[in-house]
Enzyme design. Structure first.
Site, PDB file in Angstrom:
ATOM      1  N   CYS A  63       0.835  -1.195   0.000  1.00  0.00           N
ATOM      2  CA  CYS A  63       0.000   0.000   0.000  1.00  0.00           C
ATOM      3  C   CYS A  63       0.873   1.250   0.000  1.00  0.00           C
ATOM      4  O   CYS A  63       1.889   1.318   0.689  1.00  0.00           O
ATOM      5  CB  CYS A  63      -0.875  -0.023   1.259  1.00  0.00           C
ATOM      6  SG  CYS A  63      -1.816   1.473   1.550  1.00  0.00           S
ATOM      7  N   CYS A  64       0.445   2.245  -0.793  1.00  0.00           N
ATOM      8  CA  CYS A  64       1.084   3.564  -0.792  1.00  0.00           C
ATOM      9  C   CYS A  64      -0.025   4.606  -0.708  1.00  0.00           C
ATOM     10  O   CYS A  64      -1.107   4.327  -0.199  1.00  0.00           O
ATOM     11  CB  CYS A  64       1.975   3.739  -2.026  1.00  0.00           C
ATOM     12  SG  CYS A  64       1.058   3.704  -3.584  1.00  0.00           S
ATOM     13  N   TYR A  65       0.211   5.790  -1.202  1.00  0.00           N
ATOM     14  CA  TYR A  65      -0.805   6.849  -1.145  1.00  0.00           C
ATOM     15  C   TYR A  65      -1.986   6.589  -2.074  1.00  0.00           C
ATOM     16  O   TYR A  65      -3.138   6.617  -1.669  1.00  0.00           O
ATOM     17  CB  TYR A  65      -0.187   8.209  -1.528  1.00  0.00           C
ATOM     18  CG  TYR A  65       0.829   8.702  -0.551  1.00  0.00           C
ATOM     19  CD1 TYR A  65       0.443   9.320   0.629  1.00  0.00           C
ATOM     20  CD2 TYR A  65       2.182   8.539  -0.807  1.00  0.00           C
ATOM     21  CE1 TYR A  65       1.392   9.774   1.531  1.00  0.00           C
ATOM     22  CE2 TYR A  65       3.133   8.991   0.092  1.00  0.00           C
ATOM     23  CZ  TYR A  65       2.729   9.604   1.259  1.00  0.00           C
ATOM     24  OH  TYR A  65       3.676  10.047   2.153  1.00  0.00           O
TER      25      TYR A  65
END
Length: 110
Positions: A63-65
């Site tokens: 997961c990232c932004y």
């Protein structure tokens, strides 16, 4: 070529409920401000220990932004031999909109 899959929040939630691990590669301040419940923050300093201790057969969600930076990171984990790697489309931003009850946030200041 190493493979990973892109998935949205709904199938990611199903994987989490089945025991998948989730790693968050955003900066520490963003992670501290809120993250997927149960997520582990990873940065260059914590990555070697995570890789050494990880169950590479367990599904791994990155997961990232917004779901862009997580794709090369997911590819990296696949290259390291993780069997099932997923990049979360929409990232944390979409996740928190769809699943606020599955989002860890800091306690409000008294």
């Amino acid at each position: 070529m190493s493979q990973f899959e892109r998935i949205g929040p709904e199938p990611a939630l199903q994987l989490l409920e089945q025991g998948a691990a989730v790693v968050d590669i955003r900066d520490p301040q963003s992670f501290a401000g809120g993250h997927i419940t149960g997520a582990q923050h990873l940065d260059n300093g914590s990555l070697p220990d995570f890789v050494a201790a990880a169950d590479r057969e367990q599904p791994l969600i990155v997961c990232c932004y917004h779901g862009n930076s997580s794709q090369p990171a997911a590819s990296y984990f696949a290259e390291l031999g993780f069997a099932r790697v997923f990049s979360l489309d929409g990232g944390y931003e979409l996740w928190r909109q769809q699943f606020p009850e599955k989002t860890a946030r800091p306690a409000p200041h008294a």
